[in-house]
Design a protein around this motif. Structure first.
Motif, PDB file in Angstrom:
ATOM      1  N   ALA A  49      22.702 -13.169 -25.395  1.00 51.03           N
ATOM      2  CA  ALA A  49      23.194 -11.850 -25.804  1.00 51.03           C
ATOM      3  C   ALA A  49      22.049 -10.952 -26.245  1.00 51.03           C
ATOM      4  O   ALA A  49      22.033  -9.758 -25.943  1.00 51.03           O
ATOM      5  N   ARG A  50      21.089 -11.520 -26.934  1.00 48.64           N
ATOM      6  CA  ARG A  50      19.920 -10.722 -27.353  1.00 48.64           C
ATOM      7  C   ARG A  50      19.119 -10.264 -26.140  1.00 48.64           C
ATOM      8  O   ARG A  50      18.653  -9.129 -26.095  1.00 48.64           O
ATOM      9  N   LEU A  51      18.958 -11.161 -25.155  1.00 53.71           N
ATOM     10  CA  LEU A  51      18.255 -10.780 -23.925  1.00 53.71           C
ATOM     11  C   LEU A  51      18.985  -9.669 -23.178  1.00 53.71           C
ATOM     12  O   LEU A  51      18.359  -8.808 -22.565  1.00 53.71           O
ATOM     13  N   LEU A  52      20.311  -9.723 -23.222  1.00 53.40           N
ATOM     14  CA  LEU A  52      21.124  -8.698 -22.557  1.00 53.40           C
ATOM     15  C   LEU A  52      21.247  -7.422 -23.384  1.00 53.40           C
ATOM     16  O   LEU A  52      21.926  -6.491 -22.984  1.00 53.40           O
ATOM     17  N   GLN A  53      20.633  -7.420 -24.553  1.00 54.14           N
ATOM     18  CA  GLN A  53      20.648  -6.290 -25.475  1.00 54.14           C
ATOM     19  C   GLN A  53      22.073  -5.876 -25.870  1.00 54.14           C
ATOM     20  O   GLN A  53      22.421  -4.701 -25.896  1.00 54.14           O
ATOM     21  N   VAL A  54      22.873  -6.890 -26.183  1.00 49.54           N
ATOM     22  CA  VAL A  54      24.223  -6.660 -26.694  1.00 49.54           C
ATOM     23  C   VAL A  54      24.106  -6.012 -28.069  1.00 49.54           C
ATOM     24  O   VAL A  54      23.118  -6.218 -28.779  1.00 49.54           O
ATOM     25  N   ALA A  55      25.102  -5.257 -28.445  1.00 51.22           N
ATOM     26  CA  ALA A  55      25.099  -4.571 -29.742  1.00 51.22           C
ATOM     27  C   ALA A  55      24.722  -5.533 -30.862  1.00 51.22           C
ATOM     28  O   ALA A  55      25.275  -6.626 -30.967  1.00 51.22           O
ATOM     29  N   ARG A  56      23.794  -5.103 -31.687  1.00 48.36           N
ATOM     30  CA  ARG A  56      23.243  -5.953 -32.740  1.00 48.36           C
ATOM     31  C   ARG A  56      24.313  -6.475 -33.702  1.00 48.36           C
ATOM     32  O   ARG A  56      24.257  -7.626 -34.130  1.00 48.36           O
ATOM     33  N   ASP A  57      25.297  -5.658 -34.041  1.00 55.86           N
ATOM     34  CA  ASP A  57      26.325  -6.110 -34.979  1.00 55.86           C
ATOM     35  C   ASP A  57      27.146  -7.261 -34.402  1.00 55.86           C
ATOM     36  O   ASP A  57      27.545  -8.165 -35.129  1.00 55.86           O
ATOM     37  N   ARG A  58      27.380  -7.287 -33.097  1.00 52.52           N
ATOM     38  CA  ARG A  58      28.107  -8.397 -32.471  1.00 52.52           C
ATOM     39  C   ARG A  58      27.285  -9.680 -32.529  1.00 52.52           C
ATOM     40  O   ARG A  58      27.824 -10.760 -32.757  1.00 52.52           O
ATOM     41  N   VAL A  59      25.987  -9.558 -32.337  1.00 49.76           N
ATOM     42  CA  VAL A  59      25.113 -10.727 -32.373  1.00 49.76           C
ATOM     43  C   VAL A  59      24.994 -11.248 -33.803  1.00 49.76           C
ATOM     44  O   VAL A  59      25.125 -12.450 -34.056  1.00 49.76           O
ATOM     45  N   GLU A  60      24.758 -10.353 -34.746  1.00 46.23           N
ATOM     46  CA  GLU A  60      24.548 -10.747 -36.144  1.00 46.23           C
ATOM     47  C   GLU A  60      25.786 -11.387 -36.775  1.00 46.23           C
ATOM     48  O   GLU A  60      25.653 -12.251 -37.641  1.00 46.23           O
ATOM     49  N   THR A  61      26.979 -10.978 -36.375  1.00 45.99           N
ATOM     50  CA  THR A  61      28.197 -11.542 -36.960  1.00 45.99           C
ATOM     51  C   THR A  61      28.680 -12.804 -36.246  1.00 45.99           C
ATOM     52  O   THR A  61      29.686 -13.391 -36.634  1.00 45.99           O
ATOM     53  N   GLY A  62      27.961 -13.232 -35.194  1.00 48.22           N
ATOM     54  CA  GLY A  62      28.325 -14.459 -34.494  1.00 48.22           C
ATOM     55  C   GLY A  62      29.317 -14.281 -33.374  1.00 48.22           C
ATOM     56  O   GLY A  62      29.718 -15.260 -32.738  1.00 48.22           O
ATOM     57  N   LEU A  63      29.703 -13.056 -33.086  1.00 48.57           N
ATOM     58  CA  LEU A  63      30.690 -12.817 -32.036  1.00 48.57           C
ATOM     59  C   LEU A  63      30.165 -13.128 -30.638  1.00 48.57           C
ATOM     60  O   LEU A  63      30.941 -13.280 -29.707  1.00 48.57           O
ATOM     61  N   GLU A  64      28.868 -13.236 -30.503  1.00 49.54           N
ATOM     62  CA  GLU A  64      28.279 -13.584 -29.207  1.00 49.54           C
ATOM     63  C   GLU A  64      27.920 -15.062 -29.127  1.00 49.54           C
ATOM     64  O   GLU A  64      27.418 -15.514 -28.102  1.00 49.54           O
ATOM     65  N   GLY A  65      28.180 -15.814 -30.174  1.00 51.97           N
ATOM     66  CA  GLY A  65      27.847 -17.237 -30.169  1.00 51.97           C
ATOM     67  C   GLY A  65      29.043 -18.163 -30.129  1.00 51.97           C
ATOM     68  O   GLY A  65      28.905 -19.337 -29.824  1.00 51.97           O
ATOM     69  N   PHE A  66      30.240 -17.649 -30.403  1.00 46.68           N
ATOM     70  CA  PHE A  66      31.352 -18.594 -30.529  1.00 46.68           C
ATOM     71  C   PHE A  66      31.950 -19.009 -29.192  1.00 46.68           C
ATOM     72  O   PHE A  66      32.363 -20.156 -29.034  1.00 46.68           O
ATOM     73  N   ASN A  67      31.992 -18.134 -28.193  1.00 49.79           N
ATOM     74  CA  ASN A  67      32.497 -18.552 -26.887  1.00 49.79           C
ATOM     75  C   ASN A  67      31.548 -19.559 -26.237  1.00 49.79           C
ATOM     76  O   ASN A  67      31.989 -20.516 -25.608  1.00 49.79           O
ATOM     77  N   SER A  68      30.242 -19.356 -26.411  1.00 51.24           N
ATOM     78  CA  SER A  68      29.283 -20.315 -25.864  1.00 51.24           C
ATOM     79  C   SER A  68      29.327 -21.641 -26.633  1.00 51.24           C
ATOM     80  O   SER A  68      29.153 -22.705 -26.045  1.00 51.24           O
ATOM     81  N   CYS A  69      29.597 -21.583 -27.916  1.00 54.97           N
ATOM     82  CA  CYS A  69      29.788 -22.795 -28.715  1.00 54.97           C
ATOM     83  C   CYS A  69      30.975 -23.589 -28.162  1.00 54.97           C
ATOM     84  O   CYS A  69      30.890 -24.796 -27.949  1.00 54.97           O
ATOM     85  N   LEU A  70      32.067 -22.885 -27.902  1.00 53.90           N
ATOM     86  CA  LEU A  70      33.272 -23.538 -27.383  1.00 53.90           C
ATOM     87  C   LEU A  70      33.071 -24.104 -25.983  1.00 53.90           C
ATOM     88  O   LEU A  70      33.524 -25.205 -25.681  1.00 53.90           O
ATOM     89  N   ILE A  71      32.378 -23.355 -25.117  1.00 52.92           N
ATOM     90  CA  ILE A  71      32.195 -23.841 -23.746  1.00 52.92           C
ATOM     91  C   ILE A  71      31.272 -25.046 -23.717  1.00 52.92           C
ATOM     92  O   ILE A  71      31.473 -25.980 -22.946  1.00 52.92           O
ATOM     93  N   ALA A  72      30.262 -25.067 -24.576  1.00 52.14           N
ATOM     94  CA  ALA A  72      29.382 -26.241 -24.659  1.00 52.14           C
ATOM     95  C   ALA A  72      30.176 -27.462 -25.106  1.00 52.14           C
ATOM     96  O   ALA A  72      30.021 -28.558 -24.549  1.00 52.14           O
ATOM     97  N   LEU A  73      31.039 -27.283 -26.097  1.00 54.59           N
ATOM     98  CA  LEU A  73      31.894 -28.387 -26.551  1.00 54.59           C
ATOM     99  C   LEU A  73      32.856 -28.830 -25.457  1.00 54.59           C
ATOM    100  O   LEU A  73      33.145 -30.020 -25.317  1.00 54.59           O
ATOM    101  N   CYS A  74      33.350 -27.889 -24.694  1.00 52.76           N
ATOM    102  CA  CYS A  74      34.251 -28.206 -23.585  1.00 52.76           C
ATOM    103  C   CYS A  74      33.568 -29.165 -22.608  1.00 52.76           C
ATOM    104  O   CYS A  74      34.146 -30.170 -22.209  1.00 52.76           O
ATOM    105  N   PHE A  75      32.346 -28.849 -22.230  1.00 53.70           N
ATOM    106  CA  PHE A  75      31.607 -29.738 -21.324  1.00 53.70           C
ATOM    107  C   PHE A  75      31.332 -31.085 -21.969  1.00 53.70           C
ATOM    108  O   PHE A  75      31.408 -32.117 -21.312  1.00 53.70           O
ATOM    109  N   ALA A  76      31.015 -31.091 -23.255  1.00 54.65           N
ATOM    110  CA  ALA A  76      30.727 -32.353 -23.948  1.00 54.65           C
ATOM    111  C   ALA A  76      31.959 -33.250 -24.001  1.00 54.65           C
ATOM    112  O   ALA A  76      31.855 -34.461 -23.836  1.00 54.65           O
ATOM    113  N   VAL A  77      33.123 -32.653 -24.223  1.00 56.61           N
ATOM    114  CA  VAL A  77      34.345 -33.444 -24.358  1.00 56.61           C
ATOM    115  C   VAL A  77      34.896 -33.871 -22.998  1.00 56.61           C
ATOM    116  O   VAL A  77      35.286 -35.018 -22.815  1.00 56.61           O
ATOM    117  N   LEU A  78      34.922 -32.955 -22.038  1.00 55.05           N
ATOM    118  CA  LEU A  78      35.505 -33.276 -20.736  1.00 55.05           C
ATOM    119  C   LEU A  78      34.606 -34.146 -19.868  1.00 55.05           C
ATOM    120  O   LEU A  78      35.087 -34.947 -19.084  1.00 55.05           O
TER     121      LEU A  78
END
Length: 136
Positions: free
Chosen positions: A50-79
């Motif tokens: 998200a930082r590389l894509l220059q997403v709005a700083r407030d979305r990055v700082e509040t974690g809104l750009e990290g939770f979907n990737s957190c979930l997808i990584a867990l999805c691969f780990a579990v499945l």
């Protein structure tokens, strides 16, 4: 930096608190240390992308750009098996893809003032077929 990174896993619980993110990762790690690593690594990849894509700083700082990737990584780990290199590589690629999808969904839903929530994760996770991905 660590705060925005840990806020990704915390956003799974709709919280923007780094301490909550640390507890989430520790709880996942209690089940299997690799799950905690996938969650934290996924959040890091999503936040970094998200930082590389220059997403709005407030979305990055509040974690809104990290939770979907957190979930997808867990999805691969579990499945798939979390100890396989192929699972790690697929999870890493999935984290980058879901971050791009998140940016697109946020932009599309902005018109109606709707939040993206887990829609990007759901779209990508529905494409994962563990039967086709299994190695045996």
């Amino acid at each position: 930096m660590w705060r925005s990174l840990l806020r990704g896993p915390a956003q799974v619980l709709f919280l923007a608190d780094a301490r909550t993110g640390a507890v989430v990762c520790l709880a996942l790690g209690a089940a299997d240390w690799r799950y905690g690593a996938y969650a934290l690594g996924g959040a890091a990849l999503g936040t970094g992308t998200a930082r590389l894509l220059q997403v709005a700083r407030d979305r990055v700082e509040t974690g809104l750009e990290g939770f979907n990737s957190c979930l997808i990584a867990l999805c691969f780990a579990v499945l798939l098996e979390p100890g396989r290199l192929s699972s790690v590589l697929l999870a890493a690629a999935g984290c980058a893809v879901v971050t791009v999808v998140t940016a697109a969904v946020v932009r599309l839903l902005r018109v109606g003032h709707l939040p993206s929530l887990t829609l990007p994760y759901c779209l990508l996770a529905s494409c994962i077929d563990p039967q086709r991905c299994s190695h045996g």
